[in-house]
Write an enzyme that holds these catalytic residues in place. Structure first.
Site, PDB file in Angstrom:
ATOM      1  N   ASP A  45       0.838  -1.203   0.000  1.00  0.00           N
ATOM      2  CA  ASP A  45       0.000   0.000   0.000  1.00  0.00           C
ATOM      3  C   ASP A  45       0.870   1.248   0.000  1.00  0.00           C
ATOM      4  O   ASP A  45       0.530   2.263  -0.617  1.00  0.00           O
ATOM      5  CB  ASP A  45      -0.917   0.002   1.228  1.00  0.00           C
ATOM      6  CG  ASP A  45      -2.080  -0.970   1.063  1.00  0.00           C
ATOM      7  OD1 ASP A  45      -2.454  -1.269  -0.090  1.00  0.00           O
ATOM      8  OD2 ASP A  45      -2.614  -1.427   2.095  1.00  0.00           O
ATOM      9  N   HIS A  50       3.022   6.332  -2.862  1.00  0.00           N
ATOM     10  CA  HIS A  50       4.040   7.052  -3.654  1.00  0.00           C
ATOM     11  C   HIS A  50       3.524   7.335  -5.065  1.00  0.00           C
ATOM     12  O   HIS A  50       3.659   8.441  -5.567  1.00  0.00           O
ATOM     13  CB  HIS A  50       5.337   6.233  -3.745  1.00  0.00           C
ATOM     14  CG  HIS A  50       6.188   6.333  -2.520  1.00  0.00           C
ATOM     15  ND1 HIS A  50       6.003   5.523  -1.422  1.00  0.00           N
ATOM     16  CD2 HIS A  50       7.214   7.158  -2.212  1.00  0.00           C
ATOM     17  CE1 HIS A  50       6.883   5.852  -0.492  1.00  0.00           C
ATOM     18  NE2 HIS A  50       7.625   6.827  -0.941  1.00  0.00           N
ATOM     19  N   GLU A 122      -4.296   9.797   5.070  1.00  0.00           N
ATOM     20  CA  GLU A 122      -4.578  10.707   6.177  1.00  0.00           C
ATOM     21  C   GLU A 122      -3.561  11.822   6.278  1.00  0.00           C
ATOM     22  O   GLU A 122      -2.484  11.765   5.676  1.00  0.00           O
ATOM     23  CB  GLU A 122      -4.603   9.973   7.530  1.00  0.00           C
ATOM     24  CG  GLU A 122      -3.252   9.621   8.132  1.00  0.00           C
ATOM     25  CD  GLU A 122      -2.558   8.457   7.486  1.00  0.00           C
ATOM     26  OE1 GLU A 122      -1.536   8.691   6.798  1.00  0.00           O
ATOM     27  OE2 GLU A 122      -3.003   7.320   7.632  1.00  0.00           O
ATOM     28  N   ASP A 149      -1.334  13.970  22.326  1.00  0.00           N
ATOM     29  CA  ASP A 149      -0.199  13.661  21.448  1.00  0.00           C
ATOM     30  C   ASP A 149      -0.402  14.212  20.044  1.00  0.00           C
ATOM     31  O   ASP A 149       0.553  14.596  19.375  1.00  0.00           O
ATOM     32  CB  ASP A 149       0.008  12.144  21.354  1.00  0.00           C
ATOM     33  CG  ASP A 149       0.732  11.599  22.576  1.00  0.00           C
ATOM     34  OD1 ASP A 149       0.993  12.383  23.506  1.00  0.00           O
ATOM     35  OD2 ASP A 149       1.029  10.388  22.601  1.00  0.00           O
ATOM     36  N   ALA A 184      -4.149   9.968  22.122  1.00  0.00           N
ATOM     37  CA  ALA A 184      -3.883  10.146  23.556  1.00  0.00           C
ATOM     38  C   ALA A 184      -4.239  11.538  24.066  1.00  0.00           C
ATOM     39  O   ALA A 184      -3.363  12.319  24.478  1.00  0.00           O
ATOM     40  CB  ALA A 184      -2.415   9.826  23.857  1.00  0.00           C
TER      41      ALA A 184
END
Ligand code: NAP
Ligand code: MN
Length: 264
Positions: A45, A50, A122, A149, A184
């Site tokens: 994937d 790329h 994402e 985070d 987090a």
């Protein structure tokens, strides 16, 4: 028809690339790495990510197909042993095209022109060394102040990647949507976030606004960016789509099952 082949560059992927190139040229197809009609990605994937970014400025003119030389992939869902079948289908143009939604990311600075990116999986935002603090706005309204985070904003087809590792939902790629997932978050009597991931429809947008003058690290798929002087980052479903060549049915939920549950 013009084609291009992207290899992960390990020996198996390179051998398959040479083989596919010879077969396709024997059928009269033309090798064109700049303006292909079809891009064959051989690897994983990550290899297809790329290939996608290489052709991101001409997405309406190109279709992608992926062969996996490692484990089954979500974009790379053809087996090396199916290469000849694939070549025949491409040569005879016997394939359908499916379109998946993409994420539009716009990065705005205090003292520099804005930048625009498209993500297939994402975008993430983190702040190295210190807690990330950002205000989240949904459609222009303040939603929450996030401390933690980082945040992950993913496409439906990217929902099985980093998003899944963060506990986000798997979203079928026919849905025109994007998902915001926490990394987090700090939650106690003073600081509060919603905790669940949010799935937004195509006509909504999300803005992340720094509260302090921090340095941020961003990713767009496999691409890493360091951001200073950041004013805000906005996210929405892009008008562009990514096109995949489909040669046989391999439903998304079956790929989810075979990748994460069992391959029997
Ligand atoms: P990588 O570190 O090699 O990729 C991490 C894993 O994510 C690989 O196994 C990759 O598959 C898989 N993957 C990529 N896209 C996927 C998708 N749409 N659905 C399911 N799995 C997927 O780095 P990379 O190959 O350059 O890929 C970049 C991607 O890595 C990012 O877009 C992000 O989604 C992912 N990532 C995941 C984590 C995590 O899960 N904790 C952390 C950072 C980044 P292949 O082996 O087939 O390439
Ligand atoms: Mn990879």
């Amino acid at each position: 028809m013009r084609f291009s082949i992207q290899s992960r560059r390990d020996s198996q992927s390179n051998e398959l690339k040479d083989l596919a190139k010879t077969y396709l040229q024997d059928f009269g197809l033309i090798l064109d790495d700049d303006e292909p009609d079809i891009v064959i990605s051989i690897g994983g994937d990550g290899t297809l990510l790329h290939a996608f970014h290489h052709h991101a400025n001409r997405l309406s003119k190109v279709a992608f197909v992926g062969i996996h030389t490692g484990h089954l992939g979500f974009y790379a869902d053809w087996k090396p042993s199916e290469l000849e079948k694939l070549v025949l289908s491409i040569a005879k143009s016997e394939f359908n095209v499916v379109e998946y939604p993409l994420l539009e990311v716009q990065v705005h600075y205090h003292n520099a022109p804005s930048k625009r990116y498209l993500a297939l999986n994402e975008a993430t935002i983190k702040s190295p060394d210190v807690t990330l603090v950002m205000d989240i706005e949904l459609n222009g309204d303040h939603f929450e102040r996030f401390r933690g985070d980082g945040l992950c904003v993913s496409t439906p087809s990217g929902s099985t990647a980093y998003n899944k590792a963060l506990g986000g939902a798997i979203i079928h790629p026919t849905l025109q949507a994007f998902q915001i997932t926490e990394m987090a978050s700090i939650n106690n009597r003073v600081f509060r976030t919603v905790g669940s991931s949010l799935v937004l429809p195509a006509h909504h947008n999300c803005a992340l606004i720094p509260v302090k003058d921090q340095q941020f690290t961003m990713t767009i798929d496999h691409i890493h960016l360091i951001q200073n002087d950041l004013k805000c980052v906005t996210f929405n479903v892009a008008t562009e789509k990514v096109r995949f060549a489909r040669f046989r049915p391999f439903p998304f939920w079956e790929r989810v099952h075979d990748s994460f549950v069992s391959n029997e």
